[in-house]
Design a protein around this motif. Structure first.
Motif, short mmCIF file in Angstrom:
data_model
loop_
_atom_site.label_atom_id
_atom_site.label_comp_id
_atom_site.label_asym_id
_atom_site.label_seq_id
_atom_site.Cartn_x
_atom_site.Cartn_y
_atom_site.Cartn_z
N GLY A 41 26.64 67.94 71.09
CA GLY A 41 27.57 68.59 72.01
C GLY A 41 27.65 70.09 71.78
N LEU A 42 27.74 70.50 70.51
CA LEU A 42 27.79 71.93 70.20
C LEU A 42 26.49 72.63 70.56
N ALA A 43 25.36 71.94 70.41
CA ALA A 43 24.07 72.52 70.79
C ALA A 43 24.04 72.78 72.30
N LEU A 44 24.56 71.82 73.09
CA LEU A 44 24.61 72.02 74.54
C LEU A 44 25.56 73.16 74.90
N LEU A 45 26.69 73.23 74.22
CA LEU A 45 27.67 74.29 74.49
C LEU A 45 27.15 75.68 74.13
N SER A 46 26.20 75.74 73.20
CA SER A 46 25.63 77.05 72.83
C SER A 46 24.68 77.56 73.90
N ARG A 47 24.19 76.65 74.75
CA ARG A 47 23.23 77.05 75.78
C ARG A 47 23.82 77.09 77.18
N THR A 66 36.87 68.89 63.91
CA THR A 66 35.90 69.89 63.45
C THR A 66 35.11 70.43 64.63
N VAL A 67 34.69 69.55 65.53
CA VAL A 67 33.97 69.98 66.74
C VAL A 67 34.86 70.91 67.56
N LEU A 68 36.13 70.54 67.69
CA LEU A 68 37.07 71.36 68.46
C LEU A 68 37.19 72.76 67.89
N ARG A 69 37.27 72.84 66.55
CA ARG A 69 37.34 74.16 65.91
C ARG A 69 36.11 75.00 66.26
N HIS A 70 34.93 74.38 66.20
CA HIS A 70 33.69 75.11 66.55
C HIS A 70 33.69 75.52 68.02
N ILE A 71 34.19 74.63 68.89
CA ILE A 71 34.24 74.97 70.32
C ILE A 71 35.13 76.19 70.54
N ARG A 72 36.28 76.20 69.89
CA ARG A 72 37.20 77.34 70.08
C ARG A 72 36.60 78.64 69.58
N GLU A 73 35.81 78.58 68.50
CA GLU A 73 35.14 79.78 67.99
C GLU A 73 34.02 80.21 68.94
N GLN A 74 33.31 79.19 69.47
CA GLN A 74 32.13 79.47 70.29
C GLN A 74 32.51 79.89 71.71
N ASP A 75 33.54 79.24 72.26
CA ASP A 75 33.96 79.53 73.63
C ASP A 75 35.47 79.35 73.73
N GLU A 77 37.54 80.01 75.87
CA GLU A 77 38.07 79.67 77.19
C GLU A 77 37.80 78.22 77.58
N ALA A 78 37.06 77.48 76.77
CA ALA A 78 36.73 76.09 77.12
C ALA A 78 38.01 75.26 77.27
N VAL A 79 38.05 74.43 78.31
CA VAL A 79 39.18 73.53 78.55
C VAL A 79 38.80 72.17 77.98
N VAL A 80 39.44 71.76 76.88
CA VAL A 80 39.05 70.55 76.14
C VAL A 80 40.11 69.47 76.29
N ILE A 81 39.65 68.26 76.67
CA ILE A 81 40.51 67.08 76.72
C ILE A 81 40.08 66.14 75.59
N ILE A 82 40.99 65.79 74.71
CA ILE A 82 40.69 64.87 73.61
C ILE A 82 40.79 63.43 74.12
N ALA A 95 45.42 68.51 67.42
CA ALA A 95 44.40 68.91 68.37
C ALA A 95 44.94 69.97 69.34
N MET A 96 46.18 69.78 69.79
CA MET A 96 46.79 70.76 70.69
C MET A 96 46.95 72.11 69.99
N LYS A 97 47.33 72.08 68.73
CA LYS A 97 47.47 73.34 67.99
C LYS A 97 46.14 74.06 67.84
N LEU A 98 45.06 73.29 67.79
CA LEU A 98 43.72 73.88 67.68
C LEU A 98 43.19 74.36 69.03
N GLY A 99 43.95 74.09 70.09
CA GLY A 99 43.55 74.63 71.39
C GLY A 99 43.14 73.62 72.42
N ALA A 100 43.28 72.31 72.14
CA ALA A 100 42.97 71.30 73.16
C ALA A 100 43.98 71.42 74.30
#
Length: 456
Positions: A41-47, A66-75, A77-82, A95-100
């Motif tokens: 998933g993170l590989a796809l999000l990097s591209r 952990t994936v969520l933390r990487h997503i928030r660093e990488q993007d 603005e990503a809108v994440v639903i857990i 999860a909400m505190k991490l930006g979900a």
């Protein structure tokens, strides 16, 4: 602002769950891609950029938080639903505190999934609307500043801010697209006249036979078609600033009448003998060499000296390449809301190519190019290959090193004309120059014969 059809990434190690999410969301028109774990998933999000990410909390290769933390660093603005059948309220809160954005517990119905995605899509739409409004605000506030980082432009700004508070007449010189219009607005907005009108006059587009009416106004019946009284630009700019853009295009006859108005600070409307006093500050701009035009008899010497009290020259973009990355990032922020994907920036290779390009249309052409790149982007980062695919910076550096600047400009204009089928208005807009400048360059480089272009 945003299409109802969203680009969605589902990250879940459960094959059945991934397929069910994909089928449910594709049925309502969304584009859905799948990743069987956090690393994929993170590989796809990097591209690629996605409007919504559906993320499972418990996966064998990498847990969801952990994936969520990487997503928030990488993007960010990503809108994440857990999505998870193993989560607790505490995990959801974390999860909400991490930006979900939201949390959906398994098992859920197709309708519950669609509703969660609809809410996420609405958030994405609002983000884009806010980005649009921010871009519009920046566009307007850019009128009070010129983006730069070079010493050459710093000197321009220093001079401008010294002369702005005065009523001194200013002549702005420089090639088309260097920002003369923005600088004129800066001079107005930093003057004591800032609360009064700023009235631009595009001398390159006004019909010569109507120019006098546009400047001074007319009374009803003064000529065929004058069905009502008209207020001219001088009156409209009362107490404010009158900006003559490309003043070198004014005919000698109108130059004489303009000189009289400037000297006497008064006008008469067409068809009237009544003298009207005017209080306007004058700023003029030109991409021509008016000194040579005076020598050639194409521009009145007395008017030139009246308008050229303080001259500020704006350097071409190729003379200040250190400004290119700053401007490119500025335009990227301005146009990001247009992108079908979430463009985050440029790769170093792309910025290097943009900086080395000569930009015959200057800042205006760079802005047009970045807008085109954003609209065509399919990845979060714009790379050198994207520039070439969009018809930007096509001349290779090893070629360019042996070419004169004139030859680089000739090739660029020729390629743009070819790409746009010889349509001059669209070509001038793409290059960031006016039609008259394009016409002169076509004549200069004999492109009519080379491309068999239609006249006009």
């Amino acid at each position: 602002m945003v299409s109802k059809n969203l680009k969605i990434l589902v990250i879940d190690d459960d094959f059945t769950m991934r397929e069910a999410c994909q089928e449910t969301l594709r049925r309502v028109g969304h584009e859905v891609e799948l990743a069987e774990g956090g690393r994929q998933g993170l590989a796809l999000l990097s591209r690629w950029a996605y409007d919504v990410v559906l993320l499972d909390l418990r996966m064998p290769d990498m847990d969801g938080l952990t994936v969520l933390r990487h997503i928030r660093e990488q993007d960010p603005e990503a809108v994440v639903i857990i999505i998870s059948g193993h989560g607790s309220i505490a995990t959801a809160v974390q999860a909400m505190k991490l930006g979900a954005f939201d949390y959906v517990a398994k098992p859920f119905t197709p309708e519950e999934l669609r509703q969660a995605v609809d809410k996420a899509g609405e958030k994405r739409r609002l983000e884009l609307e806010n980005a649009y409004l921010k871009a519009e605000l920046e566009r307007r506030t850019a009128m009070t500043r010129l983006i730069h980082g070079s010493r050459a432009m710093a000197q321009v700004m220093e001079t401008a801010l010294k002369v702005a508070p005065t009523d001194t007449t200013v002549m702005l010189t420089g090639e088309s697209g260097t920002g003369k219009g923005l600088l004129a607005r800066l001079l107005h907005e930093h003057s004591s006249r800032a609360d009064n009108p700023f009235v631009p006059v595009d001398c390159s587009t006004l019909v010569p036979t109507l120019f006098e009416s546009e400047l001074f106004g007319h009374v009803k019946g003064s000529f065929t078609g004058a069905q009502d009284d008209k207020i001219g630009k001088f009156e409209l700019a009362g107490g404010g600033t009158l900006f003559f853009d490309e003043v070198g295009n004014i005919s000698l006859e109108i130059q004489a009448k303009l000189l009289k108005a400037v000297e006497e600070r008064s006008i008469c409307k067409v068809g009237s003998n009544r003298v009207i006093r005017v209080d306007t500050r004058l700023i003029a701009a030109t991409n021509q060499d008016l000194t040579q035009a005076v020598a050639d008899g194409a521009f009145r010497k007395d008017l030139f000296y009246r308008l050229n009290v303080v001259q500020i020259h704006l350097p071409a973009l190729r003379e200040r390449p250190e400004d290119v990355p700053i401007l490119a990032e500025h335009f990227l922020e301005r146009f990001r809301y247009l992108a079908p994907t979430r463009v985050r920036g440029f790769t170093p290779r792309a910025l290097e190519a943009l900086s080395k390009y000569p930009w015959p249309g200057n800042v205006r052409e760079l802005g047009n190019a970045v807008q085109r790149l954003v609209v065509l982007a399919s990845k979060p980062l714009i790379d050198r290959s994207d520039l070439e695919a969009a018809g930007t910076c096509k001349v290779e550096r090893n070629q360019e090193s042996s070419l004169s600047l004139a030859e680089v400009e000739r090739r660029h204009i020729m390629e743009t004309l070819k790409r746009l089928g010889g349509r001059r208005s669209e070509t001038a807009e793409a290059l960031g120059i006016d039609r008259k400048t394009l016409r002169n360059k076509i004549r200069k480089y004999n492109l009519d014969d080379e491309l068999a272009l239609p006249a006009g």
